[in-house]
Design a protein around this motif. Structure first.
Motif, PDB file in Angstrom:
ATOM      1  N   PHE A 143     -10.518  22.772  -3.905  1.00 59.74           N
ATOM      2  CA  PHE A 143      -9.431  23.409  -3.166  1.00 59.74           C
ATOM      3  C   PHE A 143      -9.727  24.890  -2.914  1.00 59.74           C
ATOM      4  CE2 PHE A 143      -6.551  19.883  -4.715  1.00 59.74           C
ATOM      5  CZ  PHE A 143      -6.356  19.348  -3.451  1.00 59.74           C
ATOM      6  N   GLY A 144     -10.480  25.517  -3.817  1.00 53.67           N
ATOM      7  CA  GLY A 144     -10.906  26.892  -3.573  1.00 53.67           C
ATOM      8  C   GLY A 144     -11.756  26.999  -2.314  1.00 53.67           C
ATOM      9  N   LEU A 145     -12.604  25.980  -2.083  1.00 57.86           N
ATOM     10  CA  LEU A 145     -13.416  25.948  -0.865  1.00 57.86           C
ATOM     11  C   LEU A 145     -12.527  25.933   0.379  1.00 57.86           C
ATOM     12  CD1 LEU A 145     -16.063  23.290  -1.981  1.00 57.86           C
ATOM     13  CD2 LEU A 145     -16.479  25.737  -1.670  1.00 57.86           C
ATOM     14  N   PHE A 146     -11.462  25.150   0.348  1.00 57.73           N
ATOM     15  CA  PHE A 146     -10.560  25.075   1.497  1.00 57.73           C
ATOM     16  C   PHE A 146      -9.768  26.370   1.677  1.00 57.73           C
ATOM     17  CE2 PHE A 146     -11.251  20.488   0.927  1.00 57.73           C
ATOM     18  CZ  PHE A 146     -11.477  20.120   2.253  1.00 57.73           C
ATOM     19  N   HIS A 147      -9.358  26.988   0.571  1.00 52.73           N
ATOM     20  CA  HIS A 147      -8.621  28.247   0.670  1.00 52.73           C
ATOM     21  C   HIS A 147      -9.485  29.330   1.328  1.00 52.73           C
ATOM     22  CE1 HIS A 147      -4.735  27.860  -1.625  1.00 52.73           C
ATOM     23  NE2 HIS A 147      -5.313  26.707  -1.924  1.00 52.73           N
ATOM     24  N   GLY A 148     -10.747  29.406   0.940  1.00 49.09           N
ATOM     25  CA  GLY A 148     -11.644  30.378   1.556  1.00 49.09           C
ATOM     26  C   GLY A 148     -11.889  30.073   3.012  1.00 49.09           C
ATOM     27  N   PHE A 149     -12.031  28.799   3.328  1.00 50.77           N
ATOM     28  CA  PHE A 149     -12.269  28.385   4.709  1.00 50.77           C
ATOM     29  C   PHE A 149     -11.047  28.687   5.575  1.00 50.77           C
ATOM     30  CE2 PHE A 149     -14.246  24.778   7.427  1.00 50.77           C
ATOM     31  CZ  PHE A 149     -14.917  25.721   8.177  1.00 50.77           C
ATOM     32  N   GLY A 150      -9.849  28.574   4.951  1.00 47.48           N
ATOM     33  CA  GLY A 150      -8.633  28.897   5.691  1.00 47.48           C
ATOM     34  C   GLY A 150      -8.618  30.336   6.153  1.00 47.48           C
ATOM     35  N   LEU A 151      -9.020  31.252   5.282  1.00 48.99           N
ATOM     36  CA  LEU A 151      -9.089  32.654   5.677  1.00 48.99           C
ATOM     37  C   LEU A 151     -10.188  32.871   6.701  1.00 48.99           C
ATOM     38  CD1 LEU A 151      -8.296  35.577   5.506  1.00 48.99           C
ATOM     39  CD2 LEU A 151      -9.628  35.787   3.400  1.00 48.99           C
ATOM     40  N   ALA A 152     -11.286  32.162   6.547  1.00 40.79           N
ATOM     41  CA  ALA A 152     -12.391  32.295   7.505  1.00 40.79           C
ATOM     42  C   ALA A 152     -11.940  31.924   8.913  1.00 40.79           C
ATOM     43  CB  ALA A 152     -13.568  31.423   7.071  1.00 40.79           C
ATOM     44  N   THR A 153     -11.121  30.863   9.037  1.00 41.08           N
ATOM     45  CA  THR A 153     -10.655  30.458  10.373  1.00 41.08           C
ATOM     46  C   THR A 153      -9.799  31.541  11.011  1.00 41.08           C
ATOM     47  OG1 THR A 153      -8.674  29.334   9.513  1.00 41.08           O
ATOM     48  CG2 THR A 153     -10.684  28.016   9.737  1.00 41.08           C
ATOM     49  N   LYS A 154      -9.093  32.317  10.190  1.00 30.10           N
ATOM     50  CA  LYS A 154      -8.273  33.408  10.734  1.00 30.10           C
ATOM     51  C   LYS A 154      -9.157  34.559  11.211  1.00 30.10           C
ATOM     52  CE  LYS A 154      -4.562  31.167   9.630  1.00 30.10           C
ATOM     53  NZ  LYS A 154      -5.220  30.025   8.973  1.00 30.10           N
ATOM     54  N   LEU A 155     -10.171  34.899  10.410  1.00 27.46           N
ATOM     55  CA  LEU A 155     -11.059  36.001  10.784  1.00 27.46           C
ATOM     56  C   LEU A 155     -11.912  35.644  11.992  1.00 27.46           C
ATOM     57  CD1 LEU A 155     -12.237  37.223   7.247  1.00 27.46           C
ATOM     58  CD2 LEU A 155     -10.500  38.236   8.730  1.00 27.46           C
ATOM     59  N   GLN A 156     -12.188  34.365  12.190  1.00 31.12           N
ATOM     60  CA  GLN A 156     -12.984  33.939  13.334  1.00 31.12           C
ATOM     61  C   GLN A 156     -12.265  34.160  14.656  1.00 31.12           C
ATOM     62  OE1 GLN A 156     -13.769  29.907  12.193  1.00 31.12           O
ATOM     63  NE2 GLN A 156     -15.642  30.398  11.064  1.00 31.12           N
ATOM     64  N   ASP A 157     -10.955  34.346  14.608  1.00 27.57           N
ATOM     65  CA  ASP A 157     -10.190  34.590  15.829  1.00 27.57           C
ATOM     66  C   ASP A 157     -10.415  35.996  16.377  1.00 27.57           C
ATOM     67  OD1 ASP A 157      -9.084  32.069  15.794  1.00 27.57           O
ATOM     68  OD2 ASP A 157      -7.286  32.687  14.706  1.00 27.57           O
ATOM     69  N   PHE A 158     -10.986  36.878  15.557  1.00 30.46           N
ATOM     70  CA  PHE A 158     -11.184  38.261  15.957  1.00 30.46           C
ATOM     71  C   PHE A 158     -12.607  38.493  16.466  1.00 30.46           C
ATOM     72  CE2 PHE A 158      -8.121  38.745  12.270  1.00 30.46           C
ATOM     73  CZ  PHE A 158      -7.001  38.765  13.100  1.00 30.46           C
ATOM     74  N   ALA A 159     -12.722  39.440  17.364  1.00 32.09           N
ATOM     75  CA  ALA A 159     -14.036  39.839  17.874  1.00 32.09           C
ATOM     76  C   ALA A 159     -14.616  40.886  16.927  1.00 32.09           C
ATOM     77  CB  ALA A 159     -13.902  40.392  19.289  1.00 32.09           C
ATOM     78  N   LEU A 160     -15.149  40.434  15.806  1.00 31.95           N
ATOM     79  CA  LEU A 160     -15.668  41.342  14.793  1.00 31.95           C
ATOM     80  C   LEU A 160     -17.037  41.864  15.204  1.00 31.95           C
ATOM     81  CD1 LEU A 160     -14.742  39.314  11.576  1.00 31.95           C
ATOM     82  CD2 LEU A 160     -13.438  41.154  12.660  1.00 31.95           C
ATOM     83  N   SER A 161     -17.221  43.153  15.041  1.00 35.98           N
ATOM     84  CA  SER A 161     -18.495  43.761  15.403  1.00 35.98           C
ATOM     85  C   SER A 161     -19.595  43.298  14.449  1.00 35.98           C
ATOM     86  CB  SER A 161     -18.375  45.288  15.343  1.00 35.98           C
ATOM     87  OG  SER A 161     -19.646  45.890  15.489  1.00 35.98           O
ATOM     88  N   PRO A 162     -20.767  42.945  14.975  1.00 33.29           N
ATOM     89  CA  PRO A 162     -21.881  42.542  14.096  1.00 33.29           C
ATOM     90  C   PRO A 162     -22.468  43.716  13.326  1.00 33.29           C
ATOM     91  CG  PRO A 162     -22.593  42.644  16.386  1.00 33.29           C
ATOM     92  CD  PRO A 162     -21.103  42.839  16.402  1.00 33.29           C
ATOM     93  N   ASN A 163     -22.125  44.942  13.740  1.00 39.87           N
ATOM     94  CA  ASN A 163     -22.629  46.138  13.077  1.00 39.87           C
ATOM     95  C   ASN A 163     -21.940  46.308  11.714  1.00 39.87           C
ATOM     96  OD1 ASN A 163     -23.873  48.570  12.505  1.00 39.87           O
ATOM     97  ND2 ASN A 163     -22.520  49.793  13.825  1.00 39.87           N
ATOM     98  N   GLY A 164     -22.677  46.058  10.651  1.00 32.54           N
ATOM     99  CA  GLY A 164     -22.122  46.178   9.301  1.00 32.54           C
ATOM    100  C   GLY A 164     -21.267  44.991   8.887  1.00 32.54           C
TER     101      GLY A 164
END
Length: 230
Positions: A143-164
């Protein structure tokens, strides 16, 4: 009002608030704007945002409250929380840095189910109704794997800069773990006081029943979003 009743109501209330604020797991508002504006390393701010996410991430806290509810030895608490942390960290990093994607509604529904599972486990439901006891440590890790993946899906919605980006995501994850320690310390203090009072187990059963109901609410909300958005 008796002390044990106050403790039970406090934990149940926190859970109800978490179920009501179903968007707590995501990143929104000024935090979202900031994340998308970062270009380069931002160690301090991302430590803060990671800690803030965990402290206000009621879906995470509801599950972790269930995990530590009947743990008395610090050794066991550290072991179980570490398993959750490993799972959460692995999928957060793989999801964001590796670009692994999944439907966020399904992932969040599984996260809601994790709350149901642990509350049911705490009520001795598996032994009573099915005659067996699942491996709790393995369940916490999965379930920890799913909790982390849940946050990852939220961050994937953003255009995060590859710099750093690598340093920033690792820093954000460290912040999440710091927030986890802060939140769990408060919960453990409340539980430690509550456990010294008469009637703890009676109120504990009711509290886990509320926890389970809130988990079902989270599952229903996310599955509704998946169906309506399909």
């Amino acid at each position: 009002m008796r002390t044990e009743t106050r403790c039970a109501l406090m934990i149940a209330l926190l859970t109800i608030i978490g179920a009501a604020d179903v968007s707590a797991h995501g990143v929104s508002g000024k935090d979202a704007v900031f994340l998308q504006s970062v270009n380069g390393r931002a160690i301090g701010p991302l430590l803060y945002l990671g800690a803030k996410h965990m402290v206000t991430g009621y879906d995470h806290l509801a599950f972790l409250v269930g995990v530590i509810f009947f743990l008395y030895r610090m050794k066991d608490i550290v072991q179980y929380v570490s398993l959750f942390t490993i799972g959460h960290s692995v999928t957060l990093l793989i999801g964001v840095l590796g670009g692994v994607r999944a439907n966020p509604y399904i992932i969040d529904a599984i996260i809601g189910f994790s709350v149901v599972y642990k509350a049911f486990d705490n009520m001795d439901g598996f032994t009573r109704f099915f005659g067996f006891q699942p491996n709790t440590r393995a369940a916490v890790l999965v379930f920890g794997l799913f909790h982390g993946f849940g946050l990852a899906t939220k961050l994937q919605d953003f255009a995060l800069s590859p710099n750093g980006l690598v340093a920033n995501i690792v820093t954000f994850n460290v912040g999440v773990e710091i927030g986890q320690v802060i939140a769990l310390t408060a919960v453990l203090l409340a539980l430690s006081v509550w456990r010294t009072r008469r009637g703890f187990f009676q109120h504990a059963f009711v509290t886990n029943g509320v926890l389970m109901a809130c988990g079902f609410l989270l599952v229903g909300y996310q599955l509704s979003g998946y169906i309506l958005g399909a």
